[in-house]
Design a protein around this motif. Sequence first.
Motif, PDB file in Angstrom:
ATOM      1  N   MET A 117      40.479 -36.365  -0.026  1.00 20.05           N
ATOM      2  CA  MET A 117      39.093 -36.041  -0.284  1.00 20.05           C
ATOM      3  C   MET A 117      38.210 -36.579   0.843  1.00 20.05           C
ATOM      4  N   TYR A 118      37.955 -37.881   0.861  1.00 24.59           N
ATOM      5  CA  TYR A 118      37.180 -38.483   1.942  1.00 24.59           C
ATOM      6  C   TYR A 118      38.109 -39.313   2.802  1.00 24.59           C
ATOM      7  N   ARG A 119      37.988 -39.137   4.119  1.00 26.41           N
ATOM      8  CA  ARG A 119      38.806 -39.905   5.048  1.00 26.41           C
ATOM      9  C   ARG A 119      38.017 -41.033   5.711  1.00 26.41           C
ATOM     10  N   ARG A 120      36.729 -40.788   5.966  1.00 29.47           N
ATOM     11  CA  ARG A 120      35.901 -41.782   6.658  1.00 29.47           C
ATOM     12  C   ARG A 120      34.488 -41.693   6.094  1.00 29.47           C
ATOM     13  N   ILE A 121      33.997 -42.811   5.563  1.00 28.07           N
ATOM     14  CA  ILE A 121      32.690 -42.861   4.907  1.00 28.07           C
ATOM     15  C   ILE A 121      31.754 -43.753   5.714  1.00 28.07           C
ATOM     16  N   LEU A 122      30.616 -43.200   6.113  1.00 26.16           N
ATOM     17  CA  LEU A 122      29.569 -43.993   6.755  1.00 26.16           C
ATOM     18  C   LEU A 122      28.743 -44.633   5.645  1.00 26.16           C
ATOM     19  N   VAL A 123      28.598 -45.943   5.706  1.00 31.27           N
ATOM     20  CA  VAL A 123      27.813 -46.684   4.723  1.00 31.27           C
ATOM     21  C   VAL A 123      26.608 -47.268   5.443  1.00 31.27           C
ATOM     22  N   ALA A 124      25.421 -46.759   5.128  1.00 35.88           N
ATOM     23  CA  ALA A 124      24.186 -47.238   5.746  1.00 35.88           C
ATOM     24  C   ALA A 124      23.749 -48.518   5.042  1.00 35.88           C
ATOM     25  N   LEU A 125      23.620 -49.589   5.816  1.00 35.03           N
ATOM     26  CA  LEU A 125      23.221 -50.880   5.259  1.00 35.03           C
ATOM     27  C   LEU A 125      21.854 -51.282   5.790  1.00 35.03           C
ATOM     28  N   GLU A 126      21.051 -51.859   4.906  1.00 36.28           N
ATOM     29  CA  GLU A 126      19.698 -52.286   5.263  1.00 36.28           C
ATOM     30  C   GLU A 126      19.618 -53.750   5.670  1.00 36.28           C
ATOM     31  N   HIS A 127      20.664 -54.507   5.397  1.00 36.89           N
ATOM     32  CA  HIS A 127      20.642 -55.965   5.548  1.00 36.89           C
ATOM     33  C   HIS A 127      19.632 -56.537   4.550  1.00 36.89           C
ATOM     34  N   SER A 128      19.795 -56.068   3.291  1.00 38.06           N
ATOM     35  CA  SER A 128      18.940 -56.536   2.206  1.00 38.06           C
ATOM     36  C   SER A 128      19.757 -56.559   0.918  1.00 38.06           C
ATOM     37  N   ALA A 129      19.142 -57.021  -0.141  1.00 42.55           N
ATOM     38  CA  ALA A 129      19.816 -57.074  -1.443  1.00 42.55           C
ATOM     39  C   ALA A 129      20.188 -55.683  -1.948  1.00 42.55           C
ATOM     40  N   ALA A 130      19.501 -54.651  -1.468  1.00 39.72           N
ATOM     41  CA  ALA A 130      19.803 -53.280  -1.894  1.00 39.72           C
ATOM     42  C   ALA A 130      21.206 -52.856  -1.497  1.00 39.72           C
ATOM     43  N   ASP A 131      21.788 -53.511  -0.511  1.00 37.16           N
ATOM     44  CA  ASP A 131      23.130 -53.148  -0.045  1.00 37.16           C
ATOM     45  C   ASP A 131      24.200 -53.368  -1.110  1.00 37.16           C
ATOM     46  N   ALA A 132      23.992 -54.299  -2.014  1.00 38.19           N
ATOM     47  CA  ALA A 132      25.017 -54.612  -3.015  1.00 38.19           C
ATOM     48  C   ALA A 132      25.391 -53.389  -3.841  1.00 38.19           C
ATOM     49  N   THR A 133      24.428 -52.557  -4.176  1.00 42.75           N
ATOM     50  CA  THR A 133      24.688 -51.369  -4.991  1.00 42.75           C
ATOM     51  C   THR A 133      25.619 -50.407  -4.276  1.00 42.75           C
ATOM     52  N   ILE A 134      25.289 -50.064  -3.038  1.00 41.04           N
ATOM     53  CA  ILE A 134      26.095 -49.077  -2.322  1.00 41.04           C
ATOM     54  C   ILE A 134      27.455 -49.655  -1.947  1.00 41.04           C
ATOM     55  N   LEU A 135      27.508 -50.934  -1.604  1.00 37.91           N
ATOM     56  CA  LEU A 135      28.788 -51.547  -1.230  1.00 37.91           C
ATOM     57  C   LEU A 135      29.770 -51.578  -2.401  1.00 37.91           C
ATOM     58  N   ALA A 136      29.282 -51.903  -3.579  1.00 35.51           N
ATOM     59  CA  ALA A 136      30.171 -51.927  -4.749  1.00 35.51           C
ATOM     60  C   ALA A 136      30.737 -50.542  -5.017  1.00 35.51           C
ATOM     61  N   HIS A 137      29.914 -49.535  -4.889  1.00 35.09           N
ATOM     62  CA  HIS A 137      30.356 -48.170  -5.161  1.00 35.09           C
ATOM     63  C   HIS A 137      31.357 -47.677  -4.113  1.00 35.09           C
ATOM     64  N   VAL A 138      31.047 -47.879  -2.830  1.00 39.19           N
ATOM     65  CA  VAL A 138      31.953 -47.360  -1.803  1.00 39.19           C
ATOM     66  C   VAL A 138      33.249 -48.162  -1.728  1.00 39.19           C
ATOM     67  N   ARG A 139      33.210 -49.411  -2.151  1.00 37.60           N
ATOM     68  CA  ARG A 139      34.453 -50.200  -2.210  1.00 37.60           C
ATOM     69  C   ARG A 139      35.434 -49.505  -3.159  1.00 37.60           C
ATOM     70  N   ASP A 140      34.944 -49.153  -4.349  1.00 35.29           N
ATOM     71  CA  ASP A 140      35.793 -48.453  -5.319  1.00 35.29           C
ATOM     72  C   ASP A 140      36.194 -47.067  -4.812  1.00 35.29           C
ATOM     73  N   LEU A 141      35.259 -46.344  -4.230  1.00 32.08           N
ATOM     74  CA  LEU A 141      35.533 -45.007  -3.719  1.00 32.08           C
ATOM     75  C   LEU A 141      36.587 -45.044  -2.614  1.00 32.08           C
ATOM     76  N   ALA A 142      36.488 -46.015  -1.730  1.00 30.21           N
ATOM     77  CA  ALA A 142      37.465 -46.142  -0.645  1.00 30.21           C
ATOM     78  C   ALA A 142      38.848 -46.471  -1.188  1.00 30.21           C
ATOM     79  N   HIS A 143      38.904 -47.312  -2.201  1.00 28.59           N
ATOM     80  CA  HIS A 143      40.198 -47.607  -2.819  1.00 28.59           C
ATOM     81  C   HIS A 143      40.795 -46.356  -3.461  1.00 28.59           C
ATOM     82  N   LEU A 144      39.971 -45.576  -4.140  1.00 25.28           N
ATOM     83  CA  LEU A 144      40.454 -44.364  -4.812  1.00 25.28           C
ATOM     84  C   LEU A 144      40.924 -43.291  -3.837  1.00 25.28           C
TER      85      LEU A 144
END
Length: 140
Positions: free
Chosen positions: A1-28
Amino acid sequence: MYRRILVALEHSAADATILAHVRDLAHLTGAELLLVHVADGWAARNFDRFNLRESEEMREDRAYLERVRADMMADGLTVDIRLAKGDPADELIRVAQEGHVDLVAMSTHGHRFIQDVLFGTTVNKVRHLVKIPVLLLRAQ
């Protein structure tokens, strides 16, 4: 499905949401992650034009990316990082094209009306101009 995912980070607390999601997505999916932060201060926006050295802010951003990469790699993921410099939307679009990614993942802040016009320009520009899927998650 996905081979390479770009994760845009702000260097803020908002990053926790996207990081948790893409961590699981990358594992799957077995996808590699490309963590990108765009430094957009004066030094970053004029870095090449004036042949500047990295500012303290840029060094802190690079260290942040390294910490996040180490955390994700400790979880068994393949992770690259990129510190881009300039306009966040333009740089995310450029890196998405050059980085051969098949998904862009970003967090949003859920602004409405005037705030969206003022603060939502990066997300709106990216989602309209990239030719691949964009995953938007509202920051918690």
